[in-house]
Design a protein around this motif. Structure first.
Motif, PDB file in Angstrom:
ATOM      1  N   GLY A   8     -55.517  17.368 -22.854  1.00  0.00           N
ATOM      2  CA  GLY A   8     -56.346  18.393 -23.522  1.00  0.00           C
ATOM      3  C   GLY A   8     -55.814  18.944 -25.107  1.00  0.00           C
ATOM      4  N   THR A   9     -55.059  18.213 -25.636  1.00  0.00           N
ATOM      5  CA  THR A   9     -54.754  18.362 -26.977  1.00  0.00           C
ATOM      6  C   THR A   9     -55.005  17.127 -28.076  1.00  0.00           C
ATOM      7  N   SER A  10     -55.393  16.138 -27.394  1.00  0.00           N
ATOM      8  CA  SER A  10     -56.037  15.075 -28.310  1.00  0.00           C
ATOM      9  C   SER A  10     -57.408  14.385 -27.900  1.00  0.00           C
ATOM     10  N   PHE A  11     -58.022  14.186 -28.844  1.00  0.00           N
ATOM     11  CA  PHE A  11     -59.178  13.269 -28.746  1.00  0.00           C
ATOM     12  C   PHE A  11     -60.275  13.980 -27.729  1.00  0.00           C
ATOM     13  N   ILE A  12     -60.509  13.370 -26.649  1.00  0.00           N
ATOM     14  CA  ILE A  12     -61.411  13.645 -25.635  1.00  0.00           C
ATOM     15  C   ILE A  12     -61.046  15.198 -25.026  1.00  0.00           C
ATOM     16  N   GLY A  13     -59.918  15.299 -24.658  1.00  0.00           N
ATOM     17  CA  GLY A  13     -59.460  16.357 -23.804  1.00  0.00           C
ATOM     18  C   GLY A  13     -59.469  17.704 -25.000  1.00  0.00           C
ATOM     19  N   ARG A  14     -59.167  17.298 -26.005  1.00  0.00           N
ATOM     20  CA  ARG A  14     -59.294  18.380 -27.302  1.00  0.00           C
ATOM     21  C   ARG A  14     -60.710  19.072 -27.379  1.00  0.00           C
ATOM     22  N   ARG A  15     -61.524  17.915 -27.464  1.00  0.00           N
ATOM     23  CA  ARG A  15     -62.980  18.405 -27.477  1.00  0.00           C
ATOM     24  C   ARG A  15     -63.472  19.286 -26.385  1.00  0.00           C
ATOM     25  N   VAL A  16     -62.932  18.839 -25.039  1.00  0.00           N
ATOM     26  CA  VAL A  16     -63.522  19.684 -24.035  1.00  0.00           C
ATOM     27  C   VAL A  16     -62.866  20.796 -24.005  1.00  0.00           C
ATOM     28  N   VAL A  17     -61.855  21.169 -24.572  1.00  0.00           N
ATOM     29  CA  VAL A  17     -61.061  22.702 -24.549  1.00  0.00           C
ATOM     30  C   VAL A  17     -61.944  23.169 -25.660  1.00  0.00           C
ATOM     31  N   GLU A  18     -62.226  22.638 -26.666  1.00  0.00           N
ATOM     32  CA  GLU A  18     -63.092  23.398 -27.780  1.00  0.00           C
ATOM     33  C   GLU A  18     -64.395  23.916 -27.325  1.00  0.00           C
ATOM     34  N   GLY A 132     -47.357  -5.808 -19.276  1.00  0.00           N
ATOM     35  CA  GLY A 132     -46.755  -6.832 -20.197  1.00  0.00           C
ATOM     36  C   GLY A 132     -47.397  -7.016 -21.347  1.00  0.00           C
ATOM     37  N   ARG A 133     -48.435  -6.181 -21.851  1.00  0.00           N
ATOM     38  CA  ARG A 133     -49.325  -6.599 -22.963  1.00  0.00           C
ATOM     39  C   ARG A 133     -48.576  -5.622 -24.147  1.00  0.00           C
ATOM     40  N   GLY A 134     -47.994  -4.702 -23.904  1.00  0.00           N
ATOM     41  CA  GLY A 134     -47.123  -3.945 -24.772  1.00  0.00           C
ATOM     42  C   GLY A 134     -47.988  -2.976 -25.581  1.00  0.00           C
ATOM     43  N   TYR A 135     -49.056  -2.519 -25.253  1.00  0.00           N
ATOM     44  CA  TYR A 135     -50.120  -1.698 -25.965  1.00  0.00           C
ATOM     45  C   TYR A 135     -49.243  -0.151 -26.177  1.00  0.00           C
ATOM     46  N   ASP A 136     -49.271   0.227 -27.286  1.00  0.00           N
ATOM     47  CA  ASP A 136     -48.725   1.607 -27.493  1.00  0.00           C
ATOM     48  C   ASP A 136     -49.588   2.660 -26.646  1.00  0.00           C
ATOM     49  N   GLY A 137     -48.846   3.555 -25.921  1.00  0.00           N
ATOM     50  CA  GLY A 137     -49.162   4.402 -25.295  1.00  0.00           C
ATOM     51  C   GLY A 137     -49.871   4.264 -23.948  1.00  0.00           C
ATOM     52  N   VAL A 138     -49.794   3.014 -23.643  1.00  0.00           N
ATOM     53  CA  VAL A 138     -50.507   2.398 -22.456  1.00  0.00           C
ATOM     54  C   VAL A 138     -49.292   2.016 -21.366  1.00  0.00           C
ATOM     55  N   PRO A 139     -49.067   2.621 -20.302  1.00  0.00           N
ATOM     56  CA  PRO A 139     -48.075   2.080 -19.233  1.00  0.00           C
ATOM     57  C   PRO A 139     -48.462   1.008 -18.769  1.00  0.00           C
ATOM     58  N   ASP A 140     -47.550   0.106 -18.336  1.00  0.00           N
ATOM     59  CA  ASP A 140     -47.628  -1.177 -17.559  1.00  0.00           C
ATOM     60  C   ASP A 140     -48.403  -0.871 -16.237  1.00  0.00           C
ATOM     61  N   ASP A 141     -48.150   0.438 -15.516  1.00  0.00           N
ATOM     62  CA  ASP A 141     -48.913   0.600 -14.302  1.00  0.00           C
ATOM     63  C   ASP A 141     -50.198   1.314 -14.505  1.00  0.00           C
ATOM     64  N   TYR A 142     -50.793   1.280 -15.717  1.00  0.00           N
ATOM     65  CA  TYR A 142     -52.064   1.835 -16.125  1.00  0.00           C
ATOM     66  C   TYR A 142     -53.233   1.231 -15.144  1.00  0.00           C
ATOM     67  N   PRO A 162     -67.116   5.005 -21.493  1.00  0.00           N
ATOM     68  CA  PRO A 162     -67.512   3.938 -22.165  1.00  0.00           C
ATOM     69  C   PRO A 162     -66.469   3.922 -23.375  1.00  0.00           C
ATOM     70  N   MET A 163     -66.750   3.171 -24.534  1.00  0.00           N
ATOM     71  CA  MET A 163     -65.973   2.997 -25.619  1.00  0.00           C
ATOM     72  C   MET A 163     -66.503   4.559 -26.312  1.00  0.00           C
ATOM     73  N   VAL A 164     -65.345   5.539 -26.611  1.00  0.00           N
ATOM     74  CA  VAL A 164     -65.616   6.669 -27.009  1.00  0.00           C
ATOM     75  C   VAL A 164     -65.320   6.762 -28.382  1.00  0.00           C
ATOM     76  N   TYR A 165     -66.078   7.370 -29.459  1.00  0.00           N
ATOM     77  CA  TYR A 165     -65.917   7.496 -30.600  1.00  0.00           C
ATOM     78  C   TYR A 165     -65.958   8.968 -31.085  1.00  0.00           C
ATOM     79  N   GLN A 171     -57.810   5.749 -31.127  1.00  0.00           N
ATOM     80  CA  GLN A 171     -58.074   4.162 -31.316  1.00  0.00           C
ATOM     81  C   GLN A 171     -58.689   3.796 -32.278  1.00  0.00           C
ATOM     82  N   GLN A 172     -59.010   4.661 -33.182  1.00  0.00           N
ATOM     83  CA  GLN A 172     -59.779   4.668 -34.527  1.00  0.00           C
ATOM     84  C   GLN A 172     -60.797   3.458 -34.281  1.00  0.00           C
ATOM     85  N   ARG A 173     -61.732   3.657 -33.534  1.00  0.00           N
ATOM     86  CA  ARG A 173     -62.895   2.341 -33.178  1.00  0.00           C
ATOM     87  C   ARG A 173     -63.407   1.999 -34.487  1.00  0.00           C
ATOM     88  N   GLU A 174     -63.761   2.833 -35.366  1.00  0.00           N
ATOM     89  CA  GLU A 174     -64.705   2.482 -36.473  1.00  0.00           C
ATOM     90  C   GLU A 174     -63.844   2.129 -37.757  1.00  0.00           C
TER      91      GLU A 174
END
Length: 325
Positions: A8-18, A132-142, A162-165, A171-174
């Motif tokens: 709830g403090t970043s991106f989607i959760g943040r907007r839900v709280v607001e 095994g992909r080493g994506y930042d912030g994404v745990p191996d057991d995601y 879906p893809m949320v922007y 993730q800075q999709r734009e």
């Protein structure tokens, strides 16, 4: 209503709280304390790592939540760590449309699923897609399948996103287009860009969460969320350019030359187009106009951009791609 939001403090959760605050709800946000927006809406902050969630049980119970939003369960363990502590109240869980087999097919360069994908579509045959992909912030057991399998039997409403922007998109999709605009690029190398991939603005997602809390019609069900009108990736890129007031041209180059950060514009045999009819029927919810939403999102991102992170190496890659066309 008293609503407890996990994350709830970043991106989607943040907007839900607001959104919850805007309509007068009392909100408690349980999070690790690593990101806490400055000058934000008033909310009770409960600093709790999921694996130590039981240590905050007294604070959780004292808040007296009437509804729970789990905005950042990434693994089965994330759910197991909190379900014994949370109150037995209506719960909305954010999942992903990456639970469908279509996402595996997209990455493998084949087509496994017809579209649009509805909630009965085939789920992924493989598990732990980012291991095994080493994506930042994404745990191996995601694994959102693990998350859904734990929450759905408890009667939670599971929203497959879906893809949320939009504002605060981590993730800075734009960004691949916006960075080139800010660097002064006049030509951007892309593929044919025919891929259909459902998207949604973060504010529309937040509205869907509130609708699920209020109506209870999606309890115990998984529901796709997204824009009903979906433009191909190339058209989406053009909308970003138009929203930014840029005259830069999208130039088609061979797939082998498309820069890595624009790879979704390559030719892909599998689309990720989701049906959102169930969300409309159950939640009386529809997303905003895509063109308007892109304009809002681009405007926000450009206001935040102080300088381009474009590098000479990236410019050289683009120039080589354009020369190959």
């Amino acid at each position: 209503m008293r609503v407890l939001v996990l994350g709830g403090t970043s991106f989607i959760g943040r907007r839900v709280v607001e959104r919850l605050h805007e309509r007068g709800d009392q909100v408690a946000v349980a999070h690790r304390g690593k990101t806490e927006p400055a000058h934000w809406v008033p909310a009770l902050h409960i600093h709790a790592d999921r694996q130590n969630f039981r240590s905050r049980a007294s604070q959780i119970h004292a808040f007296g939540a009437e509804a729970v939003v789990d905005s950042n369960a990434l693994t089965g363990a994330d759910v197991d760590a909190v379900t014994g502590v949370l109150p037995d109240v209506p719960t909305v869980v954010l999942s992903s449309q990456d639970v469908y087999q279509a996402i595996t097919a997209l990455r493998a360069g084949r087509c496994d699923a017809s579209v649009p994908l509805d909630e009965s579509g085939e789920l992924r045959r493989d598990r732990y897609p980012y291991r095994g992909r080493g994506y930042d912030g994404v745990p191996d057991d995601y694994e959102k399948l693990d998350v859904e399998e734990r929450w759905l039997p408890r009667g939670a409403a599971v929203l497959r996103l879906p893809m949320v922007y939009g504002p605060h998109d981590d993730q800075q999709r734009e960004d691949p287009i916006l960075r080139r605009i800010l660097s002064g690029s006049t030509a951007i190398p892309v593929g044919e860009g025919t891929l259909l991939w459902t998207r949604a603005h973060v504010d529309d997602v937040a509205r869907a969460v509130l609708a699920a809390i209020d109506t209870r019609a999606a309890d115990g069900r998984a529901v796709n969320i997204g824009e009903e009108r979906v433009f191909p990736i190339r058209s989406w890129y053009q909308h970003i350019l138009d929203a930014a007031g840029s005259s830069a041209e999208l130039v088609t180059v061979p797939d082998s030359a498309v820069p890595a950060d624009l790879s979704i514009s390559k030719a892909h045999p599998q689309h990720l187009l989701a049906s959102v009819r169930l969300a409309s029927d159950l939640l009386d919810w529809t997303a905003g106009d895509p063109a308007t939403r892109v304009k809002e999102s681009v405007g926000w991102h450009l206001e935040q951009a102080h300088q381009s992170s474009w590098s000479p190496d990236q410019q050289s890659t683009d120039e080589a791609a354009l020369a190959s066309g």
